[in-house]
Design an enzyme around this catalytic site. Structure first.
Site, PDB file in Angstrom:
ATOM      1  N   SER A 130       0.847  -1.191   0.000  1.00 35.85           N
ATOM      2  CA  SER A 130       0.000   0.000   0.000  1.00 35.85           C
ATOM      3  C   SER A 130       0.884   1.244   0.000  1.00 35.85           C
ATOM      4  O   SER A 130       1.792   1.375   0.818  1.00 35.85           O
ATOM      5  CB  SER A 130      -0.895  -0.012   1.251  1.00 35.85           C
ATOM      6  N   GLY A 131       0.635   2.125  -0.963  1.00 32.70           N
ATOM      7  CA  GLY A 131       1.431   3.345  -1.078  1.00 32.70           C
ATOM      8  C   GLY A 131       2.579   3.240  -2.052  1.00 32.70           C
ATOM      9  O   GLY A 131       3.333   4.188  -2.245  1.00 32.70           O
ATOM     10  N   THR A 135      -2.130   1.920  -7.926  1.00 33.46           N
ATOM     11  CA  THR A 135      -3.281   2.575  -8.560  1.00 33.46           C
ATOM     12  C   THR A 135      -2.821   3.586  -9.596  1.00 33.46           C
ATOM     13  O   THR A 135      -3.398   3.683 -10.690  1.00 33.46           O
ATOM     14  CB  THR A 135      -4.146   3.264  -7.489  1.00 33.46           C
ATOM     15  N   ASN A 180      -0.601   4.754   3.617  1.00 31.13           N
ATOM     16  CA  ASN A 180      -0.965   5.366   2.338  1.00 31.13           C
ATOM     17  C   ASN A 180      -2.241   6.180   2.519  1.00 31.13           C
ATOM     18  O   ASN A 180      -3.206   5.695   3.086  1.00 31.13           O
ATOM     19  CB  ASN A 180      -1.174   4.264   1.288  1.00 31.13           C
ATOM     20  N   SER A 183      -5.169   4.376  -0.074  1.00 28.73           N
ATOM     21  CA  SER A 183      -4.908   2.949  -0.167  1.00 28.73           C
ATOM     22  C   SER A 183      -6.120   2.215  -0.728  1.00 28.73           C
ATOM     23  O   SER A 183      -7.239   2.382  -0.256  1.00 28.73           O
ATOM     24  CB  SER A 183      -4.560   2.390   1.215  1.00 28.73           C
ATOM     25  N   SER A 184      -5.888   1.365  -1.737  1.00 26.93           N
ATOM     26  CA  SER A 184      -6.969   0.539  -2.288  1.00 26.93           C
ATOM     27  C   SER A 184      -7.268  -0.578  -1.293  1.00 26.93           C
ATOM     28  O   SER A 184      -6.386  -1.366  -0.971  1.00 26.93           O
ATOM     29  CB  SER A 184      -6.555  -0.056  -3.634  1.00 26.93           C
ATOM     30  N   GLY A 408      -0.525  -5.973  -2.401  1.00 21.49           N
ATOM     31  CA  GLY A 408       0.722  -6.723  -2.276  1.00 21.49           C
ATOM     32  C   GLY A 408       0.782  -7.451  -0.946  1.00 21.49           C
ATOM     33  O   GLY A 408      -0.133  -7.376  -0.113  1.00 21.49           O
ATOM     34  N   GLU A 410       1.214  -8.271   2.697  1.00 20.02           N
ATOM     35  CA  GLU A 410       1.052  -7.377   3.850  1.00 20.02           C
ATOM     36  C   GLU A 410       1.551  -8.046   5.125  1.00 20.02           C
ATOM     37  O   GLU A 410       1.166  -9.177   5.442  1.00 20.02           O
ATOM     38  CB  GLU A 410      -0.418  -6.965   4.029  1.00 20.02           C
TER      39      GLU A 410
END
Length: 1025
Positions: A130-131, A135, A180, A183-184, A408, A410
Site C-alpha cells: 500500500s502506497g 493505482t 498510504n 490505499s486501495s 501486495g 502485507e
C-alpha cells in the site's frame, strides 16, 4: 560516405517521424553512476545488496523504472516527474521493448503490440505494498491506451468512461491508512476489450475482497472509505439536510474510531466534485445517484444507532429518533427494521422462533448489516460501471488486455483474517508468476533452438496447498469450525489447526514452537512461512469474519426495500434458499481460482511497485524498507530464474547494427546472412564458446561482463570513427557546394543565351528562356485570376503568349459564368431577367433608373385581400400575376382617380373598387410612353379603331419602372416602350389628341396647363421605381 555516416545510428536511433532517441545499450557506459537498466545485467545477481544499490542509484537520478527481463520494477518518487506527457507517449509508441529506457509506457505498448500482432490476449499484473503506486500505475496504463489507440467519437467516450471509473472506485473502495493516504482496500481486475483495428470498444471489472470491516472499525490514524468524508465536506446543505446528516464527521460513530477526520494531502470537497462528474460521465441517472447517496447516508445512521439493555437482559434501541430517517433512506419499514436489529429468527424442526438478542449480539447485528449494505452496494456499483463499459457496437471484440491492480504482500503489527486472504492471494500470484516466467523462458529457448537448462527455484506450491488443500488446508479447517455445532470460538479453531497441521514445515504456533520463537509469539497466533517471509496471524475474529452472516430477519426486511439499489443487492431468492452460503474464505478462494484461470489464458506482463519510505518524502530511500519489499515481492527469486540461462539476448540485426564498427569485415555494412555476420563479429571480439549461443534469430550472451566489455570497446572506438566521419562529412559538403556553383553558372549562361535569341523561333538556344517566360506568366496568372464575372482585369501576357492568353481568358470567363449560373436560384434568375429588360429599356433614358437598379422588383404590390372578391369572380379563370395601385387622370379636365392596375396572362384591367373600368388586351397594345424625367407618369396607347376602348390611359405610379417592365414583358412589347424627353401625345375620346408636357421644378405637381395640355412638374430629388 553514406555508408560511413550510418555510424550515427549506432549510438542513436531515428524513428519514422525523425525523432532521435538513445538506445538502451548506450546507457551502459554510465552504469557506475545510474546503475543498469535491467537487473539481469547485474554481475553479482545473487546479491540482494547489489540489487538494492542499483535501485538506489537509479532512484537518486529520478530513474524510477528498471527491468528484470520483461518485469518492470517501479519505485514511487512521491513527486511529479515530467515523463508522462503526450510527447513521451509518442516516444514509446511502436518501439521495441528493450530499445529505450524502461517506462510504464514501454510495457503498455509492448502488451498492446503483442495483442495486435500475435492475436493473443494480454494481462498486466500490478502488485506492491500500500502506497507503492499500484493505482497510479494502472491509471497511467489506461491513459496511454486512451490517448494512443485509434478512436472515433464512441471510442473516445468509452476511453473517458474507463478513466472516470477510477475516481468512483477510489471514492468507494479506497481509504487513508497508516501507510498510504489513498490505499486501495479491494483488489481489481479490469479487462479492456479491443476490436480488430486495435481500438478500445468495451471494458469489464472484477472486484475482490473489499475490506468491509473498515466500515465499522478503523485503527488509530486511519479513516473510513473516502466517500463518507467527501459527502459530508462536498455535499450542499440541501442534500445533507435531505439525508439527515451534519458536516462534522465527529458526529458519526463509524467515522470517529480512527480519530483522523482530515488529511492534509486530500481535498474531500474537490474530490466530491470529481466523483459526481465521473458518475455522470459513466452514465448514472440522477435517481441512481440519489439512491446511492441514500445508502451511504444510511450506513452513517446505522453507526449512530445505539442500544440499551433492560433488567431482564432484553435489548432495545435507545436512539429511536434515528430510526425514521434510517428507514426512509433504506426504503424499509422502520418498526420491522428496529425489531430485526434486536431479535433474530431461528428455524428448528420446521418451526420458526423469534428470540431477543443480547447487547453484544445486537451491536454485532447492526455492524453486520452496515458491512453487508456497504459491501453489496460496492458490488452493485462495479456491475453498474460494467454496464456502462459493456460492448455497445455490433462488433465482436478481437482481443483483451487485462489489468490486475491487487494488494501486495502485507505484514502489519497485527495481522488478521484480511491479511491472511491477501497473503494467500500473493502466494497464488507468485506461483503463477514463476510458472509463467519459466514457461516463457523455455518457449523462447525452444524457438531459438537452444537447449533448455533446468532452473533451480523455490516452489511455493507447498504453502498454497497448506492454505487451500481440501479437508486438510487452513481454509477447509476454518469452514469446518464455523459449521461445527456447539460452542465454537477462535481458540478452538487454533487448536484444530495445531492438531491437523502440527509438524508442517511452514506452520508454527506458540504451542508447537521452540523456546526462542515462543518469546515473540502470542498464544492466539499462528505463523506461516510464506515465500516472502514469516507472518504471524492473530486468530481473533477469524470465525466471525469468515461466517460473514446476516440474520435472516434482517435479510427479509432489506428484501422489501423501496430503494432500487438495496432491492437489487438483497434478492428475495436469497431468503427463500435454505442452503447455507459459502464462507468468506471459500468465496475468496473460488474467485481467486477463477482469476488464476483468466490469467493463465493470457500472456502476462508484470509491474512490481516499491515505496522508498514510509513518510511519503521525495528523494528519501529507506534501504531497510526497500529490502523488506524486495523480499516480499519475490524480486530476487525472479532475477535468479531470469539469470539461470543467459543474461542478455538481442536479435541479430540489432546486435550487428550496434557493434559492427568493432570488426573490419562487418564495417561499414554487412551484406551477407545476419547469422554469419554476428558469428564473424563475436569471433573477432574473442567471445569464448561458453559465453554465448547463437539461436535462429537472436544472440544469447550468458555473462553481463561480456556485454560490458563489448560496450566499452565500442566506446573506445568512437573517437577514431568520429574523425573519419568528420572528414568525410566536410569533403561531402565541399563537393556539394562546388556542384551547386557549376549548376548555377550553367543556368546563368543558358538564360543569357535565351534572352539574346528570344525573338527567334523555338530552338535549343532559347528553349530554356522561353519555357521560363511561359512558366512565369502561368504562375503569375494562377495568383491573379479574376474572381468574379464582373472583374474584367487580366494579366498582360508576353508577346509570344498573346493568343494563348486570350484563349485562357475566354475559357476562364465561360467557366465563371457557368459556375455563377449554376448557383443562381430560380427566384433570383427571374429577378435578374426583369432587371435586364429594365436595363435595356431605361438605361441612359430615364433619370430615375439608376436609383431603381439596387431595389428588387416585387411579385406584386397588392395583397390578395386588397383585390375585391367581385373583381376576382369577374376575371374568372384568369389569375392576377401582378397588381399595383395607380392614379388615372381623366380625359376631361385631367381629374385624378385612384385605381388598381391588375396584370393577367393575356390582358390588363383598370379597376375602381368593385368594377373593371377598362381592359387592355396585350395583343392590341400599341405602345407605352414615359418621360425622361423622374416622374411616375406613363401612357398605355390603345388602337383608335377599337370602339370598346375609351382612348389611351394616362396613369401615374410610384413604381413606374417596375410596373412598365412587367407590362412590357407580359405583352412582349419591350420594343414598343418609348421614352419621350419633352412631351407625350396621347389619344383622348373620339379620336382627339391630348398632350402631356414635362418640366423640372421644385416640387412634384400635376395640373392642367395652357392650351388644354396636362402639365407635369418633376422634382429632381424624387425618384420613382
Amino acid at each position: 560516405i553514406a555508408a560511413k555516416t550510418q555510424f550515427f545510428f549506432l549510438f542513436f536511433e531515428v524513428d519514422v517521424q525523425g525523432r532521435v532517441r538513445l538506445v538502451m545499450e548506450s546507457a551502459l557506459t554510465a552504469r557506475d553512476r545510474v546503475g543498469v537498466q535491467d537487473f539481469v545485467l547485474l554481475e553479482n545477481y545473487n546479491s540482494e545488496a547489489a540489487f538494492i544499490e542499483n535501485l538506489r542509484r537509479r532512484f537518486k537520478e529520478n530513474l524510477i523504472y528498471t527491468y528484470i527481463g520483461s518485469v518492470l520494477v517501479s519505485v514511487n518518487p512521491y513527486k511529479d516527474l515530467e515523463i508522462y506527457s503526450k510527447q513521451q507517449m509518442e516516444r514509446y509508441r511502436g518501439v521495441s521493448f528493450y530499445e529505450i529506457s524502461p517506462h510504464i509506457y514501454a510495457l503498455s505498448d509492448n502488451a498492446y503490440r503483442a495483442m495486435r500482432t500475435e492475436r493473443k490476449d494480454q494481462c498486466i499484473l500490478i502488485s506492491g505494498e500500500s502506497g507503492a503506486g499500484k493505482t497510479e500505475a494502472s491509471k497511467k496504463i489506461l491513459l496511454y491506451y486512451a490517448v494512443t489507440c485509434p478512436a472515433n467519437d464512441h471510442m473516445a467516450a468509452l476511453g473517458e468512461q474507463l478513466l472516470q471509473s477510477n475516481p468512483v472506485l477510489e471514492a468507494f473502495g479506497n481509504a487513508k491508512t497508516l501507510r498510504n493516504d489513498n490505499s486501495s482496500r479491494f483488489g481489481k481486475y479490469m479487462d479492456v476489450q479491443f476490436d480488430f483495428r486495435g481500438a478500445p470498444v468495451g471494458g469489464h471489472i472484477l472486484n475482490y475482497l473489499l475490506e468491509k470491516s473498515r466500515v465499522v472499525h478503523q485503527n488509530h490514524g486511519e479513516r473510513n472509505f473516502h466517500i463518507f468524508y467527501q459527502l459530508l465536506d462536498g455535499g450542499d446543505d440541501d442534500l445533507l439536510h435531505k439525508l439527515g446528516l451534519e458536516r462534522n464527521p465527529q458526529k458519526f460513530q463509524y467515522l470517529v474510531k480512527g480519530n483522523c477526520p482530515r488529511v492534509s494531502s486530500i481535498s474531500d470537497k474537490n474530490n466530491w466534485k470529481v466523483v459526481m462528474k465521473a458518475l455522470s460521465v459513466i452514465g448514472f441517472t440522477e435517481e441512481e445517484v440519489q439512491n446511492l447517496l441514500n445508502v451511504i447516508a444510511s450506513v452513517l445512521h446505522l453507526g449512530n444507532t445505539q442500544f440499551g439493555e433492560g433488567e431482564e437482559g432484553e435489548t432495545f434501541i435507545t436512539t429511536e429518533t434515528q430510526m425514521p430517517n434510517l428507514a426512509e433512506l433504506l426504503g424499509v419499514d422502520g418498526s420491522a427494521l428496529g425489531n430485526a436489529l434486536t431479535h433474530k429468527k431461528l428455524t428448528a424442526k420446521g418451526e420458526e422462533m423469534i428470540t431477543p438478542l443480547n447487547f453484544e449480539q445486537a451491536v454485532s447485528a447492526r455492524d453486520a448489516l452496515a458491512k453487508a449494505v456497504y459491501g453489496r452496494t460496492f458490488t452493485w456499483l462495479v456491475e453498474k460501471i460494467n454496464q456502462s463499459l459493456a460492448l455497445k457496437v455490433h462488433t465482436m471484440p478481437s482481443s483483451v488486455i487485462g489489468l490486475l491492480d491487487i494488494y501486495g504482500f502485507e505484514v502489519l503489527q497485527h495481522n488478521s483474517f484480511e491479511q491472511f486472504c491477501i497473503n494467500y492471494c500473493n502466494e497464488k500470484l507468485q506461483q503463477l508468476f514463476i510458472e509463467l516466467t519459466l514457461r516463457s523462458e523455455q518457449e523462447e529457448y525452444e524457438t531459438e533452438g537452444i537447449a533448455w537448462e533446468t532452473v533451480q527455484y523455490f516452489d511455493n506450491k507447498i504453502i498454497c496447498d497448506l492454505i487451500e488443500e481440501k479437508h486438510k488446508g487452513i481454509i477447509s479447517i476454518l469452514d469446518e469450525e464455523c459449521l461445527r455445532p456447539g460452542e465454537t470460538c477462535d481458540v478452538s479453531f487454533l487448536e484444530k489447526l495445531e492438531d491437523t497441521l502440527g509438524g508442517h514445515p511452514h506452520f508454527v504456533t506458540h504451542k508447537l514452537a521452540n523456546g526462542k520463537t515462543r518469546r515473540v509469539m502470542n498464544r492466539e497466533e499462528f505463523r506461516l512461512l510464506h515465500y516472502a517471509g514469516e507472518v504471524n496471524y492473530n486468530v481473533n475474529g477469524f470465525l466471525e469474519k469468515n461466517n460473514d452472516l446476516l440474520n435472516r430477519n434482517l435479510k427479509e426486511v432489506m428484501c422489501q426495500s423501496d430503494n432500487q439499489i438495496v432491492s437489487q443487492c438483497f434478492r428475495r431468492e436469497e431468503v427463500m434458499d435454505q442452503k447455507r452460503p459459502e464462507m468468506a474464505a471459500t468465496q475468496f478462494k473460488n474467485s481467486l481460482m477463477k482469476l488464476m484461470e483468466i490469467l493463465m489464458s493470457k500472456e502476462p506482463s508484470y509491474v512490481r511497485c516499491i515505496k522508498p519510505n514510509d513518510g511519503k518524502q521525495a528523494g528519501k530511500f529507506d534501504e531497510v524498507l526497500v529490502r523488506h519489499q524486495v523480499k516480499y515481492l519475490g524480486l530476487m527469486e525472479n532475477l535468479r530464474v531470469r539469470r539461470a540461462g543467459f543474461a542478455y539476448r538481442r536479435r541479430f540485426e540489432a546486435f550487428l547494427q550496434r557493434y559492427k564498427p568493432l570488426c573490419p569485415d562487418t564495417w561499414p555494412n554487412w551484406h551477407g546472412r545476419l547469422a554469419d555476420g554476428v558469428s564473424l563479429l563475436v569471433n573477432h571480439l574473442g567471445y569464448k564458446p561458453e559465453e554465448y549461443k547463437l539461436g535462429r534469430s537472436k544472440i544469447f550472451i550468458r555473462f553481463p561482463r561480456t556485454l560490458f566489455n563489448t560496450e566499452d570497446a565500442l566506446e573506445a572506438k568512437k573517437p577514431e570513427i568520429v574523425i573519419v566521419i568528420q572528414s568525410a562529412w566536410r569533403g561531402m559538403k565541399a563537393r556539394r557546394r562546388a556542384r551547386r556553383r557549376r549548376q548555377a553558372a550553367d543556368l546563368i549562361r543558358r538564360f543569357i543565351k535565351g534572352f539574346i535569341y528570344r525573338h527567334e523561333e523555338y530552338c535549343p538556344e532559347n528553349e530554356y528562356f522561353l519555357d521560363h517566360i511561359r512558366y512565369s506568366f502561368l504562375k503569375n496568372l494562377i495568383k491573379n485570376l479574376p474572381k468574379s464575372v464582373l472583374d474584367k482585369s487580366w494579366p498582360t501576357p508576353p508577346p509570344l503568349l498573346y493568343e494563348a492568353s486570350e484563349y485562357l481568358r475566354v475559357l476562364h470567363m465561360r467557366n465563371m459564368v457557368v459556375k455563377y449560373c449554376m448557383r443562381v436560384q430560380p427566384e433570383w434568375k427571374k429577378q435578374m431577367v426583369q432587371k435586364v429588360v429594365a436595363s435595356e429599356i431605361f438605361k441612359d433614358q430615364k433619370d430615375s433608373y439608376p436609383q431603381s437598379v439596387g431595389r428588387l422588383f416585387l411579385d406584386t404590390r397588392l395583397e390578395r385581400e386588397q383585390i375585391n372578391l367581385k373583381v376576382t369572380q369577374t376575371l374568372g379563370s384568369e389569375k392576377v400575376q401582378y397588381g399595383a395601385s395607380v392614379t388615372k387622370y381623366d380625359r376631361r379636365g385631367f381629374k385624378p382617380r385612384p385605381r388598381q392596375l391588375l396584370l393577367c396572362n393575356t390582358f390588363a384591367v383598370l379597376v375602381d373598387r368593385t368594377k373593371i373600368k377598362q381592359k387592355f388586351d396585350y395583343m392590341a397594345l400599341k405602345g407605352i410612353s414615359l418621360s425622361s424625367l423622374s416622374d411616375g407618369m406613363f401612357v398605355l396607347h390603345m388602337p383608335v379603331s377599337d370602339k370598346k376602348q375609351k382612348g389611351d390611359a394616362v396613369l401615374q405610379c410610384n413604381n413606374a419602372i417596375e410596373l412598365v417592365t412587367k407590362v412590357a414583358m407580359m405583352a412582349d412589347k419591350m420594343d414598343h416602350v418609348n421614352i419621350c424627353p419633352g412631351s407625350i401625345k396621347f389619344v383622348m375620346s373620339r379620336g382627339k389628341e391630348g398632350i402631356i408636357d414635362f418640366i423640372r421644378g421644385s416640387e412634384m405637381k400635376v395640373s392642367k396647363g395652357r392650351r388644354g395640355h396636362l402639365l407635369v412638374v418633376s422634382h429632381t430629388s424624387v425618384f420613382a421605381m
